[in-house]
Design an enzyme around this catalytic site. Sequence first.
Site, PDB file in Angstrom:
ATOM      1  N   ASP A  14       0.798  -1.243   0.000  1.00 23.66           N
ATOM      2  CA  ASP A  14       0.000   0.000   0.000  1.00 23.66           C
ATOM      3  C   ASP A  14       0.831   1.294   0.000  1.00 23.66           C
ATOM      4  O   ASP A  14       0.514   2.242   0.743  1.00 23.66           O
ATOM      5  CB  ASP A  14      -0.963   0.009   1.201  1.00 23.66           C
ATOM      6  N   LYS A 122      -6.702  -5.031  -3.003  1.00 27.64           N
ATOM      7  CA  LYS A 122      -7.468  -5.536  -1.849  1.00 27.64           C
ATOM      8  C   LYS A 122      -8.370  -4.434  -1.326  1.00 27.64           C
ATOM      9  O   LYS A 122      -8.169  -3.261  -1.650  1.00 27.64           O
ATOM     10  CB  LYS A 122      -6.506  -5.957  -0.747  1.00 27.64           C
ATOM     11  N   CYS A 172      -1.899  -2.205   7.763  1.00 34.19           N
ATOM     12  CA  CYS A 172      -1.851  -3.209   6.700  1.00 34.19           C
ATOM     13  C   CYS A 172      -0.572  -4.039   6.704  1.00 34.19           C
ATOM     14  O   CYS A 172      -0.615  -5.233   6.422  1.00 34.19           O
ATOM     15  CB  CYS A 172      -2.104  -2.547   5.353  1.00 34.19           C
TER      16      CYS A 172
HETATM   17  C1  VGL Z   1      -4.568   1.163   5.711  1.00 41.90           C
HETATM   18  C2  VGL Z   1      -6.006   2.344   7.055  1.00 41.90           C
HETATM   19  C3  VGL Z   1      -7.035   2.141   6.159  1.00 41.90           C
HETATM   20  C4  VGL Z   1      -3.181   0.649   5.463  1.00 41.90           C
HETATM   21  C5  VGL Z   1      -5.585   0.936   4.804  1.00 41.90           C
HETATM   22  O1  VGL Z   1      -2.824   0.424   4.273  1.00 41.90           O
HETATM   23  O2  VGL Z   1      -2.434   0.471   6.458  1.00 41.90           O
HETATM   24  N1  VGL Z   1      -4.787   1.850   6.828  1.00 41.90           N
HETATM   25  N2  VGL Z   1      -6.815   1.436   5.042  1.00 41.90           N
END
Ligand code: VGL
Length: 228
Positions: A14, A122, A172
């Site tokens: 991410d 995802k 994540c």
């Molecule tokens: C994430 C908060 C909401 C992450 C993803 O990638 O850590 N954190 N969605």
Amino acid sequence: MSKEYERAALLVVDVQEDFCPPNGSLAIPEGRDIIPVINELLALPFALKIATKDHHPPGHISFASSHPGKHPFVSYTTIVNPANPNEKYETRLWPDHCIIGTPGNELLPELDLSKVDKVVVKGCDPRVEMYSAFRSPLRDPPLKEAISELADLLRENNITRVFVVGLAGDYCVKYTAIDSEEEGWKTDVVEEGIRCVNADDWENIKAELRAKGAGVVSLESVKQGFTA
Ligand code: VGL
Ligand code: ZN
């Protein structure tokens, strides 16, 4: 190169515009500072290099804006397994982020994407939060729509070891590393390659990761693994 490293995968979790300064809607402090570390890792001969993306439709359940009167970072919502109303979990609410088709969803252009074999998305199911790049926390029964192709890719490529970097260390990255270890890959988080939403929580999260069997290692030790 040690045998173990010949079957190692790198997961870059991410590393997207919405998680980074200066413009990200959910910008993690120093989020962009991990780029040089990740590019160094991408230059190593991992058997498989995967980048994941948080990939939400508008109105996703993790957005505070989807719940009238609730606020990002402080409010929570309860998620119920559509296949089993008795299975529920509480999850934190966030600003709108990583919406499919928006600039905030893009991977950082400074990443050496030419070295990435595959991008895995995802969080596409609007009904569930999905921190782990493998699956949602709904397990009884697992929500099919929230299982990514990641585990299949690792198995098809005969991977035995997994290294994880990216954003956010306390969300994540953490849950991806825990699931990876739980699904049978020897898993390490590379500490210089992560940043957290709440940096103060990292020491506790390291202890949690280690308690689950995952490791937390340095960039230097990973580089040595490829030459030893
Ligand atoms: C994430 C908060 C909401 C992450 C993803 O990638 O850590 N954190 N969605
Ligand atoms: Zn998200």
